[in-house]
Design a protein around this motif. Structure first.
Motif, PDB file in Angstrom:
ATOM      1  N   ASN A 179       0.822  -1.215   0.000  1.00 28.99           N
ATOM      2  CA  ASN A 179       0.000   0.000   0.000  1.00 28.99           C
ATOM      3  C   ASN A 179       0.850   1.256   0.000  1.00 28.99           C
ATOM      4  OD1 ASN A 179      -2.434  -1.448   0.058  1.00 28.99           O
ATOM      5  ND2 ASN A 179      -2.256  -1.708   2.272  1.00 28.99           N
ATOM      6  N   PHE A 180       1.872   1.252  -0.809  1.00 25.49           N
ATOM      7  CA  PHE A 180       2.781   2.384  -0.865  1.00 25.49           C
ATOM      8  C   PHE A 180       2.135   3.536  -1.625  1.00 25.49           C
ATOM      9  CE2 PHE A 180       6.181   4.655  -3.146  1.00 25.49           C
ATOM     10  CZ  PHE A 180       6.873   5.137  -2.053  1.00 25.49           C
ATOM     11  N   THR A 181       2.160   4.736  -1.064  1.00 29.37           N
ATOM     12  CA  THR A 181       1.561   5.893  -1.719  1.00 29.37           C
ATOM     13  C   THR A 181       2.591   6.904  -2.146  1.00 29.37           C
ATOM     14  OG1 THR A 181       1.223   6.981   0.419  1.00 29.37           O
ATOM     15  CG2 THR A 181      -0.585   5.665  -0.446  1.00 29.37           C
ATOM     16  N   GLY A 182       3.818   6.795  -1.648  1.00 27.55           N
ATOM     17  CA  GLY A 182       4.901   7.669  -2.096  1.00 27.55           C
ATOM     18  C   GLY A 182       4.794   9.068  -1.550  1.00 27.55           C
ATOM     19  N   GLY A 183       5.631   9.955  -2.128  1.00 27.63           N
ATOM     20  CA  GLY A 183       5.586  11.350  -1.746  1.00 27.63           C
ATOM     21  C   GLY A 183       5.930  11.600  -0.300  1.00 27.63           C
ATOM     22  N   GLY A 184       6.821  10.834   0.275  1.00 29.46           N
ATOM     23  CA  GLY A 184       7.216  11.061   1.663  1.00 29.46           C
ATOM     24  C   GLY A 184       6.453  10.213   2.657  1.00 29.46           C
ATOM     25  N   SER A 185       5.676   9.234   2.176  1.00 33.32           N
ATOM     26  CA  SER A 185       4.954   8.367   3.096  1.00 33.32           C
ATOM     27  C   SER A 185       5.909   7.326   3.659  1.00 33.32           C
ATOM     28  CB  SER A 185       3.812   7.662   2.356  1.00 33.32           C
ATOM     29  OG  SER A 185       4.332   6.733   1.443  1.00 33.32           O
ATOM     30  N   SER A 186       5.439   6.574   4.642  1.00 33.24           N
ATOM     31  CA  SER A 186       6.271   5.514   5.192  1.00 33.24           C
ATOM     32  C   SER A 186       6.361   4.394   4.177  1.00 33.24           C
ATOM     33  CB  SER A 186       5.655   4.995   6.498  1.00 33.24           C
ATOM     34  OG  SER A 186       4.351   4.498   6.254  1.00 33.24           O
ATOM     35  N   GLY A 187       7.419   3.600   4.233  1.00 32.18           N
ATOM     36  CA  GLY A 187       7.595   2.507   3.298  1.00 32.18           C
ATOM     37  C   GLY A 187       9.018   2.455   2.791  1.00 32.18           C
ATOM     38  N   VAL A 188       9.349   1.363   2.095  1.00 33.42           N
ATOM     39  CA  VAL A 188      10.716   1.166   1.625  1.00 33.42           C
ATOM     40  C   VAL A 188      10.890   1.627   0.183  1.00 33.42           C
ATOM     41  CG1 VAL A 188      11.097  -0.758   3.185  1.00 33.42           C
ATOM     42  CG2 VAL A 188      10.206  -1.207   0.888  1.00 33.42           C
ATOM     43  N   GLY A 189       9.845   2.169  -0.428  1.00 31.32           N
ATOM     44  CA  GLY A 189       9.933   2.636  -1.802  1.00 31.32           C
ATOM     45  C   GLY A 189      10.412   4.076  -1.888  1.00 31.32           C
ATOM     46  N   SER A 190      10.857   4.454  -3.085  1.00 32.54           N
ATOM     47  CA  SER A 190      11.249   5.830  -3.366  1.00 32.54           C
ATOM     48  C   SER A 190      10.436   6.321  -4.553  1.00 32.54           C
ATOM     49  CB  SER A 190      12.746   5.928  -3.700  1.00 32.54           C
ATOM     50  OG  SER A 190      13.536   5.586  -2.587  1.00 32.54           O
ATOM     51  N   THR A 191       9.605   7.326  -4.323  1.00 34.74           N
ATOM     52  CA  THR A 191       8.826   7.912  -5.403  1.00 34.74           C
ATOM     53  C   THR A 191       9.717   8.824  -6.234  1.00 34.74           C
ATOM     54  OG1 THR A 191       6.873   7.902  -3.972  1.00 34.74           O
ATOM     55  CG2 THR A 191       6.756   9.226  -5.974  1.00 34.74           C
ATOM     56  N   THR A 192       9.750   8.600  -7.544  1.00 30.75           N
ATOM     57  CA  THR A 192      10.635   9.372  -8.403  1.00 30.75           C
ATOM     58  C   THR A 192       9.847  10.272  -9.350  1.00 30.75           C
ATOM     59  OG1 THR A 192      10.730   7.624 -10.087  1.00 30.75           O
ATOM     60  CG2 THR A 192      12.390   7.570  -8.328  1.00 30.75           C
ATOM     61  N   HIS A 193      10.507  11.327  -9.789  1.00 30.65           N
ATOM     62  CA  HIS A 193       9.941  12.224 -10.784  1.00 30.65           C
ATOM     63  C   HIS A 193      11.066  12.733 -11.672  1.00 30.65           C
ATOM     64  CE1 HIS A 193      11.199  14.877  -7.459  1.00 30.65           C
ATOM     65  NE2 HIS A 193      11.494  15.745  -8.429  1.00 30.65           N
ATOM     66  N   SER A 194      10.714  13.321 -12.801  1.00 31.90           N
ATOM     67  CA  SER A 194      11.710  13.798 -13.746  1.00 31.90           C
ATOM     68  C   SER A 194      11.688  15.314 -13.832  1.00 31.90           C
ATOM     69  CB  SER A 194      11.441  13.199 -15.130  1.00 31.90           C
ATOM     70  OG  SER A 194      12.383  13.670 -16.079  1.00 31.90           O
ATOM     71  N   THR A 195      12.890  15.901 -13.823  1.00 35.09           N
ATOM     72  CA  THR A 195      13.058  17.343 -14.004  1.00 35.09           C
ATOM     73  C   THR A 195      14.283  17.569 -14.881  1.00 35.09           C
ATOM     74  OG1 THR A 195      12.107  17.877 -11.829  1.00 35.09           O
ATOM     75  CG2 THR A 195      13.474  19.567 -12.871  1.00 35.09           C
ATOM     76  N   GLY A 196      14.113  18.312 -15.966  1.00 35.56           N
ATOM     77  CA  GLY A 196      15.231  18.628 -16.834  1.00 35.56           C
ATOM     78  C   GLY A 196      15.958  17.413 -17.378  1.00 35.56           C
ATOM     79  N   GLY A 197      15.260  16.308 -17.522  1.00 38.77           N
ATOM     80  CA  GLY A 197      15.868  15.088 -18.029  1.00 38.77           C
ATOM     81  C   GLY A 197      16.520  14.221 -16.969  1.00 38.77           C
ATOM     82  N   GLY A 198      16.562  14.687 -15.727  1.00 34.89           N
ATOM     83  CA  GLY A 198      17.135  13.913 -14.632  1.00 34.89           C
ATOM     84  C   GLY A 198      16.059  13.284 -13.777  1.00 34.89           C
ATOM     85  N   THR A 199      16.432  12.256 -13.032  1.00 36.13           N
ATOM     86  CA  THR A 199      15.498  11.566 -12.138  1.00 36.13           C
ATOM     87  C   THR A 199      15.811  11.927 -10.697  1.00 36.13           C
ATOM     88  OG1 THR A 199      15.300   9.708 -13.687  1.00 36.13           O
ATOM     89  CG2 THR A 199      14.608   9.317 -11.416  1.00 36.13           C
ATOM     90  N   PHE A 200      14.761  12.246  -9.929  1.00 37.25           N
ATOM     91  CA  PHE A 200      14.921  12.688  -8.551  1.00 37.25           C
ATOM     92  C   PHE A 200      13.871  12.025  -7.671  1.00 37.25           C
ATOM     93  CE2 PHE A 200      16.353  16.028 -11.363  1.00 37.25           C
ATOM     94  CZ  PHE A 200      17.576  16.403 -10.842  1.00 37.25           C
ATOM     95  N   SER A 201      14.160  12.040  -6.358  1.00 38.75           N
ATOM     96  CA  SER A 201      13.183  11.605  -5.359  1.00 38.75           C
ATOM     97  C   SER A 201      13.225  12.609  -4.213  1.00 38.75           C
ATOM     98  CB  SER A 201      13.532  10.207  -4.849  1.00 38.75           C
ATOM     99  OG  SER A 201      12.609   9.784  -3.861  1.00 38.75           O
ATOM    100  N   SER A 202      12.066  13.167  -3.892  1.00 40.54           N
ATOM    101  CA  SER A 202      12.029  14.251  -2.903  1.00 40.54           C
ATOM    102  C   SER A 202      11.069  13.952  -1.767  1.00 40.54           C
ATOM    103  CB  SER A 202      11.583  15.564  -3.569  1.00 40.54           C
ATOM    104  OG  SER A 202      12.449  15.920  -4.635  1.00 40.54           O
ATOM    105  N   GLY A 203      11.441  14.434  -0.588  1.00 37.64           N
ATOM    106  CA  GLY A 203      10.562  14.439   0.562  1.00 37.64           C
ATOM    107  C   GLY A 203      10.304  15.887   0.938  1.00 37.64           C
ATOM    108  N   GLU A 204       9.091  16.203   1.335  1.00 37.30           N
ATOM    109  CA  GLU A 204       8.739  17.607   1.598  1.00 37.30           C
ATOM    110  C   GLU A 204       8.018  17.742   2.929  1.00 37.30           C
ATOM    111  OE1 GLU A 204       5.721  20.925  -0.385  1.00 37.30           O
ATOM    112  OE2 GLU A 204       6.939  19.637  -1.714  1.00 37.30           O
ATOM    113  N   GLY A 205       8.307  18.831   3.630  1.00 33.98           N
ATOM    114  CA  GLY A 205       7.635  19.132   4.874  1.00 33.98           C
ATOM    115  C   GLY A 205       7.555  20.629   5.070  1.00 33.98           C
ATOM    116  N   SER A 206       6.844  21.026   6.094  1.00 37.16           N
ATOM    117  CA  SER A 206       6.681  22.456   6.401  1.00 37.16           C
ATOM    118  C   SER A 206       7.168  22.731   7.821  1.00 37.16           C
ATOM    119  CB  SER A 206       5.212  22.860   6.257  1.00 37.16           C
ATOM    120  OG  SER A 206       4.742  22.595   4.957  1.00 37.16           O
ATOM    121  N   PHE A 207       7.410  24.021   8.108  1.00 33.65           N
ATOM    122  CA  PHE A 207       7.813  24.397   9.458  1.00 33.65           C
ATOM    123  C   PHE A 207       7.294  25.788   9.767  1.00 33.65           C
ATOM    124  CE2 PHE A 207      11.088  25.936   6.627  1.00 33.65           C
ATOM    125  CZ  PHE A 207      11.468  27.137   7.141  1.00 33.65           C
TER     126      PHE A 207
END
Length: 277
Positions: free
Chosen positions: A249-277
């Protein structure tokens, strides 16, 4: 013997050259890019020293970036292009971005660090540092980012880890080179070198002159023929389709789990976690 020794030395040398090429990595020219002036000069120096340690452990580029203005759109996009502009596509790297304008925290990873810093691990770090940044304790937050990243590198890629593309949902599993591989490889080379060194030394000490020996086969040979029947045992390969287990039940985008959600920017592959403060 000399030819054997020379061949062996050339072999070992080529392996070392290959290893250096495989595990070579680039670094950011500025390791603490503090555009928001969140750190004192002393704090910045200490963070830079720690980054060097983490880089050596991870064989990846590490940076802490703080900004007050963002001309790239989202905080995630800024982080992606920071890696692209400074290193290029798909380099081993991770950065902590503190966006003071949007009050956002981004942990962005590329290359092998995508697999080391899974979504769950990025979330764990962000959950720790968010309260600190909210209380303007930026230095402690940066320290936690570096300490936890270093520990995750030492722990290695989590069992069952996978990448999932946030747009297509495609899941891939990749084998990642880690610093542990370098240690094991170095140990193998050292063992081979010691073994062959001992063999060469022993042989040189106990050299004997070879005396040519000619066997009189014309007067001593005996020939006996037997009839033999060969039978081929039938073999078969069975292919079975294994259905993917979706119980994670992996949902990605910084959720718990052993997966890494990836996205593409400028031809490169990245994985990001986001939070607020």
């Amino acid at each position: 013997m000399k030819k054997i020794i020379l061949t062996f030395l050339l072999f070992v040398g080529s392996l070392f050259v290959f290893t250096n090429q495989v595990f070579a990595y680039e670094t950011f020219s500025t390791k603490v890019d503090d555009k928001a002036n969140l750190f004192t000069p002393e704090q910045k120096t200490q963070l830079e020293e720690k980054i060097k340690e983490v880089e050596e452990t991870s064989k990846s580029a590490i940076a802490i970036v703080t900004i007050t203005e963002n001309d790239r759109g989202s905080s995630r996009t800024y982080a992606d292009y920071y890696i692209l502009d400074n290193l290029g596509k798909d380099k081993n790297a991770t950065i902590l971005l503190i966006d003071m304008e949007r009050r956002k925290i981004i942990i962005d990873a590329s290359g092998d660090m995508i697999d080391i810093l899974s979504d769950g691990r990025k979330k764990n770090i962000i959950d720790k540092i968010s309260p600190l940044l909210a209380n303007q304790n930026y230095y402690s937050g940066a320290q936690i980012f570096l300490d936890d990243t270093e520990q995750y590198v030492k722990d290695g890629v989590e069992k069952g880890h996978f990448r999932i593309d946030e747009e297509t949902g495609e899941i891939t599993r990749t084998k990642v080179k880690t610093p542990v591989s370098i240690t094991i490889f170095g140990s193998i080379i050292a063992s081979l070198t010691a073994t062959f060194g001992a063999i060469f030394t022993t042989r040189s000490r106990y050299k004997v002159k070879k005396v040519p020996y000619k066997y009189d086969w014309q007067n001593n040979y005996k020939l006996k023929l037997n009839t033999s029947n060969d039978s081929l045992i039938n073999t078969s390969i069975t292919t079975r389709i294994i259905h993917r287990d979706d119980s994670n039940n992996f949902t990605g985008g910084g959720s718990s789990g052993v997966g890494s959600t990836t996205h593409s920017t400028g031809g490169g592959t990245f994985s990001s976690g986001e939070g607020s403060f």
